[in-house]
Design a protein around this motif. Structure first.
Motif, PDB file in Angstrom:
ATOM      1  N   LEU A 271       0.867  -1.310   0.013  1.00  0.00           N
ATOM      2  CA  LEU A 271      -0.063   0.080   0.247  1.00  0.00           C
ATOM      3  C   LEU A 271       0.632   1.395  -0.054  1.00  0.00           C
ATOM      4  O   LEU A 271       1.354   1.362   0.999  1.00  0.00           O
ATOM      5  CB  LEU A 271      -1.084   0.364   1.200  1.00  0.00           C
ATOM      6  N   HIS A 272       1.086   1.991  -1.156  1.00  0.00           N
ATOM      7  CA  HIS A 272       1.343   3.223  -1.353  1.00  0.00           C
ATOM      8  C   HIS A 272       0.392   4.463  -1.198  1.00  0.00           C
ATOM      9  O   HIS A 272      -0.602   4.203  -1.798  1.00  0.00           O
ATOM     10  CB  HIS A 272       2.337   3.774  -2.109  1.00  0.00           C
ATOM     11  N   ALA A 273       0.379   5.728  -0.068  1.00  0.00           N
ATOM     12  CA  ALA A 273      -0.551   6.159   0.643  1.00  0.00           C
ATOM     13  C   ALA A 273      -0.708   7.089  -0.968  1.00  0.00           C
ATOM     14  O   ALA A 273      -0.020   7.780  -1.634  1.00  0.00           O
ATOM     15  CB  ALA A 273      -0.019   7.511   1.409  1.00  0.00           C
ATOM     16  N   GLY A 274      -2.293   7.347  -1.427  1.00  0.00           N
ATOM     17  CA  GLY A 274      -2.597   8.466  -2.476  1.00  0.00           C
ATOM     18  C   GLY A 274      -3.394   7.250  -3.510  1.00  0.00           C
ATOM     19  O   GLY A 274      -3.493   7.771  -5.183  1.00  0.00           O
ATOM     20  N   ASP A 275      -2.226   5.838  -3.982  1.00  0.00           N
ATOM     21  CA  ASP A 275      -2.919   5.559  -5.016  1.00  0.00           C
ATOM     22  C   ASP A 275      -3.880   4.076  -5.387  1.00  0.00           C
ATOM     23  O   ASP A 275      -4.669   4.115  -3.942  1.00  0.00           O
ATOM     24  CB  ASP A 275      -1.505   4.334  -5.008  1.00  0.00           C
ATOM     25  N   SER A 276      -5.050   4.866  -6.524  1.00  0.00           N
ATOM     26  CA  SER A 276      -5.530   3.747  -6.530  1.00  0.00           C
ATOM     27  C   SER A 276      -5.684   2.583  -6.406  1.00  0.00           C
ATOM     28  O   SER A 276      -6.499   1.447  -6.863  1.00  0.00           O
ATOM     29  CB  SER A 276      -6.401   4.786  -7.688  1.00  0.00           C
ATOM     30  N   ALA A 277      -4.383   1.977  -7.262  1.00  0.00           N
ATOM     31  CA  ALA A 277      -4.206   0.195  -6.918  1.00  0.00           C
ATOM     32  C   ALA A 277      -3.194   0.517  -6.148  1.00  0.00           C
ATOM     33  O   ALA A 277      -2.558   0.936  -5.999  1.00  0.00           O
ATOM     34  CB  ALA A 277      -3.966  -0.278  -8.338  1.00  0.00           C
ATOM     35  N   ALA A 278      -2.880  -1.442  -5.396  1.00  0.00           N
ATOM     36  CA  ALA A 278      -1.952  -1.315  -4.953  1.00  0.00           C
ATOM     37  C   ALA A 278      -0.222  -2.093  -5.726  1.00  0.00           C
ATOM     38  O   ALA A 278      -1.052  -2.517  -6.837  1.00  0.00           O
ATOM     39  CB  ALA A 278      -1.929  -2.703  -3.866  1.00  0.00           C
ATOM     40  N   ALA A 279       0.235  -1.476  -5.431  1.00  0.00           N
ATOM     41  CA  ALA A 279       1.200  -2.185  -5.915  1.00  0.00           C
ATOM     42  C   ALA A 279       1.994  -3.925  -5.864  1.00  0.00           C
ATOM     43  O   ALA A 279       1.539  -3.698  -5.051  1.00  0.00           O
ATOM     44  CB  ALA A 279       2.968  -1.542  -5.616  1.00  0.00           C
ATOM     45  N   VAL A 280       2.710  -4.438  -7.440  1.00  0.00           N
ATOM     46  CA  VAL A 280       2.009  -5.602  -6.866  1.00  0.00           C
ATOM     47  C   VAL A 280       4.294  -6.197  -7.411  1.00  0.00           C
ATOM     48  O   VAL A 280       4.445  -5.328  -7.651  1.00  0.00           O
ATOM     49  CB  VAL A 280       1.831  -6.326  -8.197  1.00  0.00           C
ATOM     50  N   GLN A 281       4.064  -7.369  -6.130  1.00  0.00           N
ATOM     51  CA  GLN A 281       5.149  -7.859  -5.885  1.00  0.00           C
ATOM     52  C   GLN A 281       5.356  -8.924  -6.722  1.00  0.00           C
ATOM     53  O   GLN A 281       4.751  -9.734  -5.223  1.00  0.00           O
ATOM     54  CB  GLN A 281       6.535  -6.833  -4.634  1.00  0.00           C
ATOM     55  N   THR A 282       6.008  -9.985  -7.327  1.00  0.00           N
ATOM     56  CA  THR A 282       6.176 -10.992  -6.995  1.00  0.00           C
ATOM     57  C   THR A 282       7.186 -11.500  -6.481  1.00  0.00           C
ATOM     58  O   THR A 282       8.496 -11.059  -6.319  1.00  0.00           O
ATOM     59  CB  THR A 282       6.695 -11.983  -8.720  1.00  0.00           C
ATOM     60  N   PRO A 283       7.297 -12.116  -5.359  1.00  0.00           N
ATOM     61  CA  PRO A 283       8.140 -12.502  -4.497  1.00  0.00           C
ATOM     62  C   PRO A 283      10.207 -13.403  -4.918  1.00  0.00           C
ATOM     63  O   PRO A 283       9.385 -13.979  -5.735  1.00  0.00           O
ATOM     64  CB  PRO A 283       8.374 -13.261  -3.138  1.00  0.00           C
ATOM     65  N   ARG A 284      10.401 -12.857  -4.933  1.00  0.00           N
ATOM     66  CA  ARG A 284      11.843 -14.083  -5.351  1.00  0.00           C
ATOM     67  C   ARG A 284      12.081 -15.073  -3.700  1.00  0.00           C
ATOM     68  O   ARG A 284      12.319 -14.763  -2.784  1.00  0.00           O
ATOM     69  CB  ARG A 284      12.941 -13.698  -5.283  1.00  0.00           C
ATOM     70  N   MET A 285      11.990 -16.244  -4.367  1.00  0.00           N
ATOM     71  CA  MET A 285      12.220 -17.585  -3.569  1.00  0.00           C
ATOM     72  C   MET A 285      13.513 -17.300  -2.781  1.00  0.00           C
ATOM     73  O   MET A 285      14.773 -17.284  -3.467  1.00  0.00           O
ATOM     74  CB  MET A 285      12.161 -19.047  -4.375  1.00  0.00           C
ATOM     75  N   GLY A 286      13.523 -17.215  -1.791  1.00  0.00           N
ATOM     76  CA  GLY A 286      14.924 -17.967  -0.699  1.00  0.00           C
ATOM     77  C   GLY A 286      15.252 -16.339  -0.631  1.00  0.00           C
ATOM     78  O   GLY A 286      16.490 -16.248   0.122  1.00  0.00           O
ATOM     79  N   GLU A 287      14.460 -15.431  -1.097  1.00  0.00           N
ATOM     80  CA  GLU A 287      15.414 -14.167  -0.493  1.00  0.00           C
ATOM     81  C   GLU A 287      14.211 -13.135   0.650  1.00  0.00           C
ATOM     82  O   GLU A 287      12.862 -12.947  -0.406  1.00  0.00           O
ATOM     83  CB  GLU A 287      14.979 -12.989  -1.793  1.00  0.00           C
ATOM     84  N   PRO A 288      14.545 -13.008   2.090  1.00  0.00           N
ATOM     85  CA  PRO A 288      14.265 -12.317   2.711  1.00  0.00           C
ATOM     86  C   PRO A 288      13.594 -11.211   1.958  1.00  0.00           C
ATOM     87  O   PRO A 288      13.978 -10.604   2.026  1.00  0.00           O
ATOM     88  CB  PRO A 288      15.553 -13.017   4.310  1.00  0.00           C
ATOM     89  N   MET A 289      12.512 -10.688   3.003  1.00  0.00           N
ATOM     90  CA  MET A 289      11.677  -9.591   2.766  1.00  0.00           C
ATOM     91  C   MET A 289      11.981  -9.351   3.868  1.00  0.00           C
ATOM     92  O   MET A 289      10.740  -9.531   5.314  1.00  0.00           O
ATOM     93  CB  MET A 289      10.342 -10.436   1.709  1.00  0.00           C
ATOM     94  N   THR A 290      12.133  -7.743   4.614  1.00  0.00           N
ATOM     95  CA  THR A 290      12.467  -7.430   5.733  1.00  0.00           C
ATOM     96  C   THR A 290      10.884  -6.152   6.298  1.00  0.00           C
ATOM     97  O   THR A 290      10.250  -5.713   5.189  1.00  0.00           O
ATOM     98  CB  THR A 290      13.445  -6.238   5.494  1.00  0.00           C
ATOM     99  N   ILE A 291      10.645  -7.155   7.281  1.00  0.00           N
ATOM    100  CA  ILE A 291       8.873  -6.170   7.598  1.00  0.00           C
ATOM    101  C   ILE A 291       9.151  -4.688   8.184  1.00  0.00           C
ATOM    102  O   ILE A 291      10.285  -5.250   8.697  1.00  0.00           O
ATOM    103  CB  ILE A 291       8.350  -7.253   8.712  1.00  0.00           C
ATOM    104  N   CYS A 292       8.894  -3.303   7.345  1.00  0.00           N
ATOM    105  CA  CYS A 292       9.277  -2.207   8.016  1.00  0.00           C
ATOM    106  C   CYS A 292       7.951  -1.491   8.507  1.00  0.00           C
ATOM    107  O   CYS A 292       7.205  -2.462   9.302  1.00  0.00           O
ATOM    108  CB  CYS A 292      10.150  -1.479   6.444  1.00  0.00           C
ATOM    109  N   THR A 293       8.042  -0.623   8.513  1.00  0.00           N
ATOM    110  CA  THR A 293       5.968   0.269   8.489  1.00  0.00           C
ATOM    111  C   THR A 293       5.715  -0.121   7.550  1.00  0.00           C
ATOM    112  O   THR A 293       4.020   0.755   8.088  1.00  0.00           O
ATOM    113  CB  THR A 293       6.937   1.194   8.939  1.00  0.00           C
TER     114      THR A 293
END
Length: 244
Positions: A157-179
């Motif tokens: 979710l990016h503020a103000g956008d009408s659609a969410a940003a999409v990401q296809t995850p890369r297998m085995g690569e950790p995704m950091t939980i930010c804010t």
């Protein structure tokens, strides 16, 4: 703490066992629904899950099998498999399925667990960024974990956008939980539909604040042979070969 996130097992014990082995060590399982339906070993999958520290919610196939969702909403193959599953369940498995809720309180403070979507936990598929954007208004936590589509994906979710940003995850690569807020689908253990036939899952590391998507090979032919012996629909058997 390491948490194994799984969804859409669909009574595929070979796939579930491969995931459990590949993901070790972990402390807890969060299951996002559809433990049964389609596959040949509903009781064994339920029993295997229950051996662990488990949080599990209901999916549409779980509801269909337990009689809370009209099977007329299912495809003919899914309907036939659901009726077969009903006949196979032990009393213990049936009672356990009946106990599964469609919503639970937030987990670890920031996680909403849903099968379909926050707006409609049982039926709705989040298949595109517009539907994802709408659904951010239907949960209050930072992160929503969901299943149902059988496709690993992340919507941010990016503020103000009408659609969410999409990401296809890369297998085995950790995704950091930010804010930022996001919705994440780990993909399907027992019936992938993204063109990759390997079982899909994710690992949440609460200490490092990361989520990592994974895939693992399993003995597809073993599952298919069991489905054939059970006289389950041929299309359901074939699709395991191609992950679609």
């Amino acid at each position: 703490m390491q948490i194994l996130i799984v969804s859409d097992i669909h009574a595929n014990l070979s796939a579930l066992e491969a995931v459990l082995s590949d993901a070790k060590p972990f402390d807890r399982i969060w299951c996002l629904g559809d433990v049964v339906g389609y596959g040949p070993e509903p009781n064994a999958c339920i029993e295997t899950l229950r051996e662990h520290d488990l949080v599990c919610i209901a999916g549409n196939h779980d509801w269909g099998v337990r009689g809370e969702l009209d099977l007329a909403e299912f495809t003919p193959d899914a309907r036939r498999a659901a009726k077969w599953t009903r006949d196979q369940l032990t009393l213990s498995s049936r009672d356990w399925l009946q106990s599964l809720p469609k919503r639970i309180p937030p987990q670890a403070g920031i996680f909403t667990l849903i099968h379909g979507s926050p707006r409609d936990p049982i039926r709705e598929y989040v298949l595109n960024p517009i539907v994802a954007r709408i659904n951010f208004s239907f949960f209050d936590t930072q992160i929503c974990l969901m299943g149902h589509t059988h496709i690993p994906i992340v919507y941010r979710l990016h503020a103000g956008d009408s659609a969410a940003a999409v990401q296809t995850p890369r297998m085995g690569e950790p995704m950091t939980i930010c804010t930022e807020r996001f919705m994440l689908n780990p993909g399907s253990v027992g019936q992938p539909r993204d063109g990759d036939r390997r079982a899909a899952y994710a690992l949440l590391d609460l200490d490092r604040r990361t989520i990592t998507h994974h895939r693992v090979e399993y003995d597809i032919s073993a599952t298919q042979k069991k489905m054939e012996r059970a006289n389950l629909p041929a299309r359901l058997i074939r699709r395991l070969t191609v992950g679609a």
